[in-house]
Structures are given as C-alpha cells and as structure tokens.
Design a protein around this motif. Structure first.
Motif, short mmCIF file in Angstrom:
data_model
loop_
_atom_site.label_atom_id
_atom_site.label_comp_id
_atom_site.label_asym_id
_atom_site.label_seq_id
_atom_site.Cartn_x
_atom_site.Cartn_y
_atom_site.Cartn_z
N VAL A 48 -11.65 -6.81 -2.09
CA VAL A 48 -10.80 -6.19 -2.98
C VAL A 48 -9.22 -6.10 -2.87
O VAL A 48 -8.52 -6.56 -3.78
CB VAL A 48 -11.16 -4.87 -3.48
N ALA A 49 -8.79 -5.83 -1.56
CA ALA A 49 -7.60 -5.73 -1.28
C ALA A 49 -7.34 -5.71 0.19
O ALA A 49 -8.45 -4.98 0.77
CB ALA A 49 -6.92 -4.29 -1.78
N ARG A 50 -6.39 -6.07 0.62
CA ARG A 50 -5.95 -6.14 2.06
C ARG A 50 -4.56 -6.18 2.40
O ARG A 50 -3.92 -6.58 1.58
CB ARG A 50 -6.69 -7.49 2.91
N PHE A 51 -4.19 -5.86 3.65
CA PHE A 51 -2.78 -6.05 4.06
C PHE A 51 -2.69 -7.31 4.66
O PHE A 51 -3.78 -7.85 5.25
CB PHE A 51 -2.43 -4.93 5.32
N THR A 52 -1.36 -8.04 4.69
CA THR A 52 -0.96 -9.10 5.26
C THR A 52 -0.39 -8.45 7.06
O THR A 52 -0.33 -7.36 6.84
CB THR A 52 0.06 -9.77 4.77
N GLY A 53 -0.44 -9.66 7.67
CA GLY A 53 -0.12 -9.17 8.93
C GLY A 53 1.47 -8.50 8.88
O GLY A 53 1.76 -7.70 9.72
N GLY A 54 2.37 -9.16 7.77
CA GLY A 54 3.80 -8.28 7.68
C GLY A 54 3.64 -7.03 6.95
O GLY A 54 4.54 -6.37 6.77
N GLY A 55 2.42 -6.39 6.57
CA GLY A 55 2.30 -5.27 5.97
C GLY A 55 2.23 -5.30 4.28
O GLY A 55 2.17 -4.39 3.79
N ASP A 56 2.53 -6.79 3.83
CA ASP A 56 2.33 -6.64 2.56
C ASP A 56 0.98 -6.53 1.81
O ASP A 56 0.25 -6.54 2.84
CB ASP A 56 2.75 -8.09 2.00
N THR A 57 0.53 -6.46 0.73
CA THR A 57 -0.69 -6.52 0.29
C THR A 57 -1.01 -7.69 -0.77
O THR A 57 -0.28 -8.39 -1.22
CB THR A 57 -1.01 -5.25 -0.61
N ARG A 58 -2.21 -7.76 -0.66
CA ARG A 58 -2.90 -8.92 -1.55
C ARG A 58 -4.33 -8.33 -2.26
O ARG A 58 -4.90 -7.53 -1.50
CB ARG A 58 -3.42 -10.10 -0.61
N TYR A 59 -4.48 -8.67 -3.34
CA TYR A 59 -5.34 -8.07 -4.01
C TYR A 59 -6.35 -9.34 -4.87
O TYR A 59 -5.87 -10.52 -5.02
CB TYR A 59 -5.01 -7.29 -5.25
N ALA A 60 -7.45 -9.06 -5.06
CA ALA A 60 -8.50 -9.76 -5.88
C ALA A 60 -7.91 -10.12 -7.20
O ALA A 60 -7.29 -8.95 -7.76
CB ALA A 60 -9.74 -9.36 -5.78
N ASP A 61 -8.01 -10.95 -7.80
CA ASP A 61 -7.47 -11.40 -9.11
C ASP A 61 -8.10 -10.16 -10.06
O ASP A 61 -7.27 -9.75 -11.23
CB ASP A 61 -7.74 -12.56 -9.85
N PHE A 62 -9.31 -9.82 -9.97
CA PHE A 62 -9.99 -8.83 -10.90
C PHE A 62 -9.39 -7.33 -10.74
O PHE A 62 -9.66 -6.55 -11.70
CB PHE A 62 -11.33 -8.92 -10.99
N VAL A 63 -8.51 -7.03 -9.63
CA VAL A 63 -7.90 -5.68 -9.82
C VAL A 63 -6.47 -5.83 -9.71
O VAL A 63 -5.81 -4.84 -9.82
CB VAL A 63 -8.43 -4.99 -8.40
N LYS A 64 -6.01 -6.79 -9.69
CA LYS A 64 -4.37 -7.03 -9.60
C LYS A 64 -3.75 -6.46 -10.82
O LYS A 64 -4.33 -6.59 -11.90
CB LYS A 64 -4.07 -8.67 -9.48
N GLY A 65 -2.74 -5.55 -10.37
CA GLY A 65 -2.05 -4.70 -11.37
C GLY A 65 -2.64 -3.43 -11.71
O GLY A 65 -2.11 -2.72 -12.31
N ARG A 66 -3.77 -3.35 -11.37
CA ARG A 66 -4.55 -1.91 -11.52
C ARG A 66 -4.76 -1.43 -10.19
O ARG A 66 -4.76 -0.07 -10.25
CB ARG A 66 -6.03 -2.30 -12.26
N PHE A 67 -5.00 -1.92 -9.18
CA PHE A 67 -5.35 -1.16 -7.88
C PHE A 67 -4.07 -1.28 -6.99
O PHE A 67 -3.31 -2.27 -7.00
CB PHE A 67 -6.46 -1.99 -7.12
N THR A 68 -3.90 -0.25 -6.08
CA THR A 68 -3.03 -0.34 -5.19
C THR A 68 -3.72 0.04 -3.68
O THR A 68 -4.10 1.27 -3.56
CB THR A 68 -1.75 0.63 -5.47
N LEU A 69 -3.13 -0.67 -2.97
CA LEU A 69 -3.74 -0.28 -1.26
C LEU A 69 -2.45 0.39 -0.56
O LEU A 69 -1.19 -0.37 -0.39
CB LEU A 69 -3.76 -1.64 -0.76
N THR A 70 -2.74 1.42 0.03
CA THR A 70 -1.58 2.08 0.80
C THR A 70 -2.16 2.56 2.18
O THR A 70 -3.35 2.52 2.21
CB THR A 70 -0.77 3.24 0.03
N ARG A 71 -1.33 2.93 3.15
CA ARG A 71 -1.83 3.58 4.22
C ARG A 71 -0.91 4.68 5.07
O ARG A 71 0.27 4.79 4.45
CB ARG A 71 -1.86 2.35 5.37
N ASN A 72 -1.56 5.41 5.45
CA ASN A 72 -0.74 6.60 6.53
C ASN A 72 -0.80 6.38 7.67
O ASN A 72 -1.95 6.52 8.22
CB ASN A 72 -1.12 7.94 5.87
N VAL A 73 0.06 5.71 8.38
CA VAL A 73 -0.07 5.12 9.68
C VAL A 73 -0.26 6.31 10.60
O VAL A 73 -1.19 6.47 11.47
CB VAL A 73 1.01 4.46 10.08
#
Length: 115
Positions: A48-73
C-alpha cells in the motif's frame, strides 16, 4: 527480534477517514524500513505505502492521493492516514519491515468499508 503491532481498524462508511497505527518495538534499526500492506478476502497481499531511503513516500496507484504514510521517529511508530475510503479498501492491513535482512509482519488490523 522486532515486534509490530497494528491498531485502528474498524468498520467505517464510504468516504470516511480512518487512521492506522503501527507500533514498532524490539531491535528495530529504522522505521524508514516499515511499510503497509493489505490483503482483501480472496486476494493476494499487496503493498500500500512505503518510505524510500531518503524519507520520501511511495504509494500504490489505488491509494494515491487518499492515503498518507507518516512516522514518529521518537515513538518508533508508523501511521497510515486514510481518507475517502472506498468499499474496495476493505482488507486486513499489515505492518511489515525488513530489519537486518529479516522479514517481520504484524498480525494485521481489519478495515471494513461498508454502508
């Protein structure tokens, strides 16, 4: 060992928002390696969603624009913020990570989108 515990899944109506939480504990190196998958009934598990090594995010097309991936380190916690949910988003959502070459999965949390 790494433990992943998901929470937040429940029944919601189409169009409503829902936030999922994945608490990571144990010998976790980086929450950047934590991602979310889902598995609908009778379907294969999909990313569904993942981080890149640089901290950006990538989403599956079916959730793009609707889902947001975040984290609290500081809390070793990863969140999946879901908006405009559709009936086809109904699935068990899993937290996943690869740490030091080992694969870890949470038990999943069920999201049901239905009117």
């Amino acid at each position: 060992q790494v433990q992943l515990v998901e929470s937040g899944g429940r029944l919601v109506q189409p169009g409503e928002p829902l936030n999922l939480t994945c608490i990571c504990s144990g010998n976790i190196f980086s929450t950047l390696a934590v991602d979310w998958y889902r598995q609908a009934p009778g379907e294969q598990r999909e990313l569904v969603a993942r981080f890149t090594g640089g901290g950006d995010t990538r989403y599956a097309d079916f959730v793009k624009g609707r889902f947001t991936l975040t984290r609290n380190v500081g809390k070793n916690t990863v969140y999946l913020l879901m908006n405009l949910l559709k009936t086809e988003d109904t699935a068990v959502y899993y937290c996943h990570t690869i740490q030091r070459g080992r694969d870890y999965w949470g038990e999943g949390t069920l999201v049901t989108v239905s009117s």
